[in-house]
Motif scaffolding. Structure first.
Motif, PDB file in Angstrom:
ATOM      1  N   THR A  49      54.236 -37.107  79.816  1.00  0.00           N
ATOM      2  CA  THR A  49      54.084 -38.126  79.492  1.00  0.00           C
ATOM      3  C   THR A  49      54.930 -39.295  80.110  1.00  0.00           C
ATOM      4  OG1 THR A  49      55.967 -37.860  77.763  1.00  0.00           O
ATOM      5  CG2 THR A  49      54.461 -37.258  76.704  1.00  0.00           C
ATOM      6  N   HIS A  50      53.909 -40.338  79.845  1.00  0.00           N
ATOM      7  CA  HIS A  50      54.610 -41.860  80.478  1.00  0.00           C
ATOM      8  C   HIS A  50      54.488 -42.553  79.113  1.00  0.00           C
ATOM      9  CE1 HIS A  50      52.344 -41.328  84.467  1.00  0.00           C
ATOM     10  NE2 HIS A  50      54.005 -40.687  84.664  1.00  0.00           N
ATOM     11  N   PRO A  51      55.974 -42.661  78.544  1.00  0.00           N
ATOM     12  CA  PRO A  51      56.003 -43.965  77.666  1.00  0.00           C
ATOM     13  C   PRO A  51      55.648 -44.667  77.158  1.00  0.00           C
ATOM     14  CG  PRO A  51      58.009 -42.664  78.309  1.00  0.00           C
ATOM     15  CD  PRO A  51      56.567 -42.179  79.129  1.00  0.00           C
ATOM     16  N   THR A  52      56.032 -45.123  78.586  1.00  0.00           N
ATOM     17  CA  THR A  52      56.321 -47.027  79.166  1.00  0.00           C
ATOM     18  C   THR A  52      55.379 -47.454  80.014  1.00  0.00           C
ATOM     19  OG1 THR A  52      58.088 -46.292  80.164  1.00  0.00           O
ATOM     20  CG2 THR A  52      58.961 -46.987  77.875  1.00  0.00           C
ATOM     21  N   GLN A  53      55.019 -46.215  80.501  1.00  0.00           N
ATOM     22  CA  GLN A  53      54.036 -46.890  82.060  1.00  0.00           C
ATOM     23  C   GLN A  53      52.430 -46.534  81.982  1.00  0.00           C
ATOM     24  OE1 GLN A  53      56.404 -45.448  85.902  1.00  0.00           O
ATOM     25  NE2 GLN A  53      57.225 -44.460  84.877  1.00  0.00           N
ATOM     26  N   SER A  54      51.880 -46.741  82.973  1.00  0.00           N
ATOM     27  CA  SER A  54      50.295 -46.736  82.702  1.00  0.00           C
ATOM     28  C   SER A  54      50.165 -45.143  82.669  1.00  0.00           C
ATOM     29  CB  SER A  54      49.273 -47.172  83.953  1.00  0.00           C
ATOM     30  OG  SER A  54      50.187 -46.971  84.854  1.00  0.00           O
ATOM     31  N   GLU A  80      44.137 -23.895  91.125  1.00  0.00           N
ATOM     32  CA  GLU A  80      43.236 -25.195  90.588  1.00  0.00           C
ATOM     33  C   GLU A  80      43.710 -25.377  88.873  1.00  0.00           C
ATOM     34  OE1 GLU A  80      40.261 -21.513  92.093  1.00  0.00           O
ATOM     35  OE2 GLU A  80      42.346 -21.716  91.619  1.00  0.00           O
ATOM     36  N   ALA A  81      45.501 -25.540  89.452  1.00  0.00           N
ATOM     37  CA  ALA A  81      46.490 -25.735  89.185  1.00  0.00           C
ATOM     38  C   ALA A  81      46.117 -27.829  88.551  1.00  0.00           C
ATOM     39  CB  ALA A  81      47.814 -25.685  89.191  1.00  0.00           C
ATOM     40  N   ILE A  82      46.213 -28.218  87.309  1.00  0.00           N
ATOM     41  CA  ILE A  82      46.285 -29.519  87.619  1.00  0.00           C
ATOM     42  C   ILE A  82      47.074 -29.752  86.749  1.00  0.00           C
ATOM     43  CG2 ILE A  82      44.304 -29.072  86.725  1.00  0.00           C
ATOM     44  CD1 ILE A  82      43.875 -29.099  83.619  1.00  0.00           C
ATOM     45  N   ALA A  83      47.430 -31.495  86.686  1.00  0.00           N
ATOM     46  CA  ALA A  83      48.668 -31.689  85.852  1.00  0.00           C
ATOM     47  C   ALA A  83      48.274 -33.437  84.653  1.00  0.00           C
ATOM     48  CB  ALA A  83      48.591 -32.681  87.012  1.00  0.00           C
ATOM     49  N   ILE A  84      47.995 -32.715  83.563  1.00  0.00           N
ATOM     50  CA  ILE A  84      47.622 -33.811  82.577  1.00  0.00           C
ATOM     51  C   ILE A  84      48.510 -34.532  82.498  1.00  0.00           C
ATOM     52  CG2 ILE A  84      47.081 -33.919  80.536  1.00  0.00           C
ATOM     53  CD1 ILE A  84      46.506 -31.275  80.442  1.00  0.00           C
ATOM     54  N   VAL A  85      48.764 -36.220  82.244  1.00  0.00           N
ATOM     55  CA  VAL A  85      49.338 -37.640  82.310  1.00  0.00           C
ATOM     56  C   VAL A  85      48.804 -37.909  80.302  1.00  0.00           C
ATOM     57  CG1 VAL A  85      49.895 -39.884  83.166  1.00  0.00           C
ATOM     58  CG2 VAL A  85      49.783 -38.101  84.510  1.00  0.00           C
ATOM     59  N   MET A  86      50.010 -38.268  80.373  1.00  0.00           N
ATOM     60  CA  MET A  86      49.157 -38.625  78.568  1.00  0.00           C
ATOM     61  C   MET A  86      50.305 -40.444  78.719  1.00  0.00           C
ATOM     62  SD  MET A  86      47.589 -36.332  77.152  1.00  0.00           S
ATOM     63  CE  MET A  86      47.722 -36.748  75.904  1.00  0.00           C
ATOM     64  N   ALA A  87      49.460 -41.187  78.632  1.00  0.00           N
ATOM     65  CA  ALA A  87      49.913 -42.620  78.519  1.00  0.00           C
ATOM     66  C   ALA A  87      49.724 -42.974  77.461  1.00  0.00           C
ATOM     67  CB  ALA A  87      49.395 -43.588  80.114  1.00  0.00           C
ATOM     68  N   PRO A  88      50.242 -43.040  75.940  1.00  0.00           N
ATOM     69  CA  PRO A  88      49.913 -43.410  74.880  1.00  0.00           C
ATOM     70  C   PRO A  88      49.749 -45.016  74.679  1.00  0.00           C
ATOM     71  CG  PRO A  88      51.803 -43.266  74.273  1.00  0.00           C
ATOM     72  CD  PRO A  88      51.291 -42.469  75.834  1.00  0.00           C
ATOM     73  N   ARG A  89      50.608 -45.656  75.672  1.00  0.00           N
ATOM     74  CA  ARG A  89      50.582 -47.300  75.826  1.00  0.00           C
ATOM     75  C   ARG A  89      49.342 -47.793  76.891  1.00  0.00           C
ATOM     76  NH1 ARG A  89      56.933 -49.023  75.307  1.00  0.00           N
ATOM     77  NH2 ARG A  89      57.864 -47.988  73.194  1.00  0.00           N
ATOM     78  N   ASP A  90      48.669 -47.380  77.431  1.00  0.00           N
ATOM     79  CA  ASP A  90      47.429 -47.480  78.100  1.00  0.00           C
ATOM     80  C   ASP A  90      46.569 -47.817  77.842  1.00  0.00           C
ATOM     81  OD1 ASP A  90      45.504 -48.056  80.088  1.00  0.00           O
ATOM     82  OD2 ASP A  90      47.014 -46.724  81.144  1.00  0.00           O
ATOM     83  N   THR A  91      45.992 -48.983  77.370  1.00  0.00           N
ATOM     84  CA  THR A  91      44.830 -49.699  77.003  1.00  0.00           C
ATOM     85  C   THR A  91      43.665 -49.243  77.562  1.00  0.00           C
ATOM     86  OG1 THR A  91      44.778 -51.368  77.753  1.00  0.00           O
ATOM     87  CG2 THR A  91      46.569 -51.540  75.378  1.00  0.00           C
TER      88      THR A  91
END
Length: 508
Positions: free
Chosen positions: A414-419, A439-450
């Motif tokens: 997660t990126h709780p405060t970033q984009s 094939e490995a991936i990186a998932i970024v979750m940014a709940p505050r990114d509009t």
């Protein structure tokens, strides 16, 4: 696991079995795990009788054991038993490679012929299309209930019908089957009903009025079956042939006039039209289409909502294992993610997110028919800050993966405060995952990114080179790759799969 050569006419296995440059910052134990994962993939391809991918995996293993691992700084001090174990596996792989070589050569030749045949077929098809005249054949289904003189009617063959109407030959033959015993009608009646009369083809056509037509029961008006034309029954169902609303007419001296009341011009037109239908049976049947269940959807195209796509795999250039003749193996294999995985992870990370602390998880899964499937979300012990997250006990993660025979398919955080983006720390972290499995991936979750709540990323080949030679740690900038590509990019071969189940393994 093959790739087309630069000429486009052949396939190049050497391009996907290139030497892996050693990175001494990664422990030797990690390279042993890479070798084990390669052999695990080889076992699956062997079981699926996929000799091409099996051959490629064995070549990769041989290159890793002979060219990469011996160059590691820890190799000289490693255990002798470990070296002997690798040597034994290498001998087995080399023996199988020699046995597979004739069959692989024959398969590659067959695939090359197939590729050349398809190229010639496409070229021939393009040439034939250029020779054909560009004629449009509009699919028009005229509404007979709304006939208008202002719009010419187009029949099923694309030709315009005259403003009045035109009777087909079978319909004319149908009218000739009237019994000969009926007396000749008056000239006044013939002038009203004949298409050659004053109100016939040369007359100005008027739209239908409230009068309707009913044919006498003693006349044989059974319509002839005409290709692409419905029977009179369909016209009757459409309400064109109905009873006269205002009742019958007076008896006439002529027996024909006694059964057929006088008609206006519009009635005459409607009487002839009732025998003609431009409706096509196949068209009505084609309206009933049953939609299949939602297939996996490209993650970059759709967010978390599954939706059906046309031959997605075909449009995206992705093919099944049986069509390995056209697979470009420099690109990674497909990777499928459960649709609900991200939502489940955000629920597990909610407490940290509320405290502005990052949370990370490890993605693991299986391989089947040349597709990777994420089937496990592992939440390891970790140390978190507002802009970083680090696992503290990797041995537990490896133990879970080994017990369930899972492939390391990436990570999520997660990126709780970033984009939604990958920081310099993130690309260094993901580098170790992508070394283990391309094939490995990186998932970024940014709940505050509009603008974007999540992103699925992978390092480019140029980005892998930049990070391999980058000695810095912490937050810092990177120079772009020499080929002008970005260091990482959004994945285009990852699918959100609504039918895929997964397990959550929380080790905290």
């Amino acid at each position: 696991m093959i790739t087309r050569s630069s000429s486009g006419g052949g396939f190049n296995i050497a391009a996907v079995t290139k030497k892996i440059d050693v990175d001494n910052r990664i422990s030797l134990r990690y390279y042993h795990r890479i070798a084990d994962n390669i052999l695990k993939q080889a076992d699956i391809f062997r079981e699926e009788k996929n000799i091409i991918d099996l051959y490629v995996m064995l070549l990769r293993f041989s290159s890793l054991v002979t060219e990469t691992i011996p160059c590691h700084k820890e190799y000289r001090t490693s255990l002798q038993s470990s070296k002997l174990n690798l040597k034994r596996k290498l001998n087995t792989a080399m023996t199988e490679l020699e046995e597979l070589k004739p069959a692989v050569s024959e398969k590659l030749q067959e695939m090359q012929y197939k590729h050349i045949y398809q190229l010639h077929k496409q070229q021939k098809s393009q040439q034939s299309q250029t020779l054909e005249p560009s004629v449009e054949w509009p699919l028009v289904r005229p509404n007979l209930n709304k006939f208008s003189i202002k719009q010419p009617v187009t029949n099923q063959y694309g030709y315009q019908v005259p403003k009045a109407f035109s009777l087909s030959k079978p319909t004319g033959e149908h009218l000739q089957r009237v019994p000969l015993s009926i007396p000749r009608a008056k000239e006044e009646t013939l002038s009203k009903h004949s298409i050659l009369g004053p109100n016939g083809l040369r007359g100005q056509w008027q739209g239908p009025t409230h009068y309707k037509v009913q044919y006498p029961s003693n006349l044989d008006f059974t319509p002839v079956q005409i290709t692409g034309v419905n029977s009179t029954q369909n016209s009757t169902e459409d309400g064109i042939v109905m009873k006269e609303e205002n009742g019958g007419s007076k008896q006439d001296k002529s027996s024909l006039e006694s059964v057929v009341p006088p008609k206006t011009d519009s009635q005459q037109i409607e009487e002839s039209i009732s025998l003609i239908s431009f409706e096509d049976d196949s068209a009505s049947q084609s309206e009933v289409i049953r939609e299949p269940s939602p297939p996996p959807v490209l993650a970059e195209v759709q967010d978390l909502i599954p939706a059906s796509t046309p031959e997605t795999q075909t449009e995206s250039g992705l093919v099944n294992a049986s069509d390995d003749a056209l697979v470009c193996s420099e690109d990674p294999l497909q990777l499928h993610i459960p649709t609900e995985l991200m939502n489940s992870f955000m629920k597990l990370a909610k407490s940290n997110t509320n405290k502005n602390l990052e949370t990370c998880g490890v993605l693991a899964g299986s391989l089947k028919n040349r597709k990777f499937y994420i089937t496990a979300l592992i939440i390891p012990k970790q140390e978190s800050t507002s802009d970083s997250c680090q696992t503290t006990n990797e041995e537990e993660i490896f133990e879970v993966q080994d017990k369930q025979s899972l492939f390391p398919l990436g990570w999520i955080h997660t990126h709780p405060t970033q984009s939604c983006f990958m920081s310099s720390i993130d690309v260094h972290t993901h580098y170790s995952y992508q070394i283990m499995l391309p094939e490995a991936i990186a998932i970024v979750m940014a709940p505050r990114d509009t603008s974007r709540k999540h992103g699925i990323f992978r390092l480019t080949s140029g980005g892998m080179t930049i990070i391999r030679h980058c000695p810095r740690r912490g937050f810092h900038s990177h120079d772009p790759p020499s080929d002008g590509s970005p260091i990482y990019r959004q994945c285009t071969d990852v699918y959100m799969n609504p039918n895929l189940k997964f397990d959550v393994i929380d080790l905290r």
